[in-house]
Design a protein around this motif. Structure first.
Motif: not given
Length: 343
Positions: A20-40
């Motif tokens: 679960f830590t591996g998931y948080a680190m790896l998919d965490g940045f995927d989800l973070g990029v998605g959260a920032l997506h509409l700012f562009t």
């Protein structure tokens, strides 16, 4: 394979924590990029952000599936209780992840502006909702959920949306946004790269405010989540490591050593998950208000024979997952370049 006197229950607790830590680190940045997506606002910039995670996002989610499978194999009672009690929340999480995945694949299939905007919203909302629900789930596990004497969930969906779980959910969103912004910074160049560099400070401030607030709330209202650190003061070194890693992020960003900032972000996530696991152990799901009904690594575990067989399988499978993950990141290293095969 004979594991002798090895405490298989604890080994599986650690292994599931690693997954679960591996998931948080790896998919965490995927989800973070998605959260920032509409700012562009520019279509080109949104395509670059999508393609920064395009080759790796589906592989990152393997860690979530593997963690869920490991939980089912090692602690089936916990799997049954959590997945039935959080059923509606998990359905919402699944829908959010599905819409996010479909948005990545469908977004650039048609040139119409309304089409792309629709999938942009789906991608971003799916990422934010997924992050929020993951944090809410962890908040409920830390706070405790109502369990009866059979270890079955005795609450409702609305009872899961308490102030503390929601606070942890928002903190998770802020953490993933910071993590995603740093990753996107490593994968971009030019105008978008400079724009992201300006966003990171706001993401860091947002995370630090959320994290400090959640930490104070934990110490005040969830004292059991700090009990082991009070009993063993040397464990506070993990908290210090976490603080130093977070403090190092803006320093590395200022020095334009983006990959070091990303490593610091990963270290902070490992430290936070480590602290969470230390304070939970040996419990897996806390019962609130009746602590006697809690599920732990002993009363919720499979038989020792099952744990031993599954550990043999895990010791074979996890290195394969690691090798696959590392090879994909190596193959798709470097800055994003758009071409006719890009999203």
């Amino acid at each position: 394979m004979n594991y002798g006197s090895l405490d298989l229950n604890t080994v599986w607790f650690l292994l599931i924590g690693v997954l679960f830590t591996g998931y948080a680190m790896l998919d965490g940045f995927d989800l973070g990029v998605g959260a920032l997506h509409l700012f562009t606002k520019e279509d080109q910039e949104r395509r670059i952000l999508l393609n920064s995670i395009g080759p790796v996002w589906d592989g990152n989610e393997v860690w979530l599936v593997t963690g869920g499978g490991a939980l089912f194999a090692a602690f089936p009672n916990v799997y049954a209780t959590v997945f039935s009690g959080f059923y509606l929340a998990f359905v919402l999480l699944l829908v959010a992840l599905i819409f996010r995945a479909v948005a990545i694949e469908f977004r650039s299939k048609q040139p119409m502006r309304w089409w792309r905007r629709m999938w942009d919203v789906g991608f971003s909302v799916g990422s934010i909702v997924s992050s929020l629900l993951i944090g809410v789930a962890m908040g409920n596990i830390a706070w405790g959920i109502p369990l009866d004497e059979h270890g079955e969930f005795a609450g409702t969906f609305l009872s899961l949306l308490g102030p503390y779980p929601l606070m942890l959910g928002v903190t998770t969103v802020s953490l993933f946004m910071m993590h995603g912004a740093i990753y996107a910074l490593m994968k971009t160049e030019g105008e978008l790269h400079e724009k992201l560099r300006g966003w990171i400070n706001n993401c860091i401030i947002f995370f630090i405010i959320c994290y400090a607030t959640t930490t104070m709330a934990t110490l005040l209202y969830v004292p059991q989540m700090a009990a082991r650190l009070r009993e063993h003061p040397w464990l506070f070194s993990i908290a210090v490591l976490n603080m130093l890693a977070i403090a190092n992020i803006p320093r590395e960003i200022h020095l334009e050593r983006d990959w070091r900032a990303f490593v610091s972000s990963c270290v902070s996530m490992i430290a936070m998950m480590g602290l969470f696991g230390l304070e939970m152990y040996p419990n897996l799901v806390l019962s609130n208000p009746c602590a006697a009904n809690s599920l732990d690594i002993h009363n919720a575990a499979s038989s020792q024979k099952t744990l031993g067989i599954m550990l043999t399988i895990a010791l074979t499978g996890v290195p394969i997952v690691l090798a696959y993950t590392l090879s994909i990141y190596w193959i798709f290293r470097g800055k994003v370049k758009l071409d006719k095969m890009s999203y």
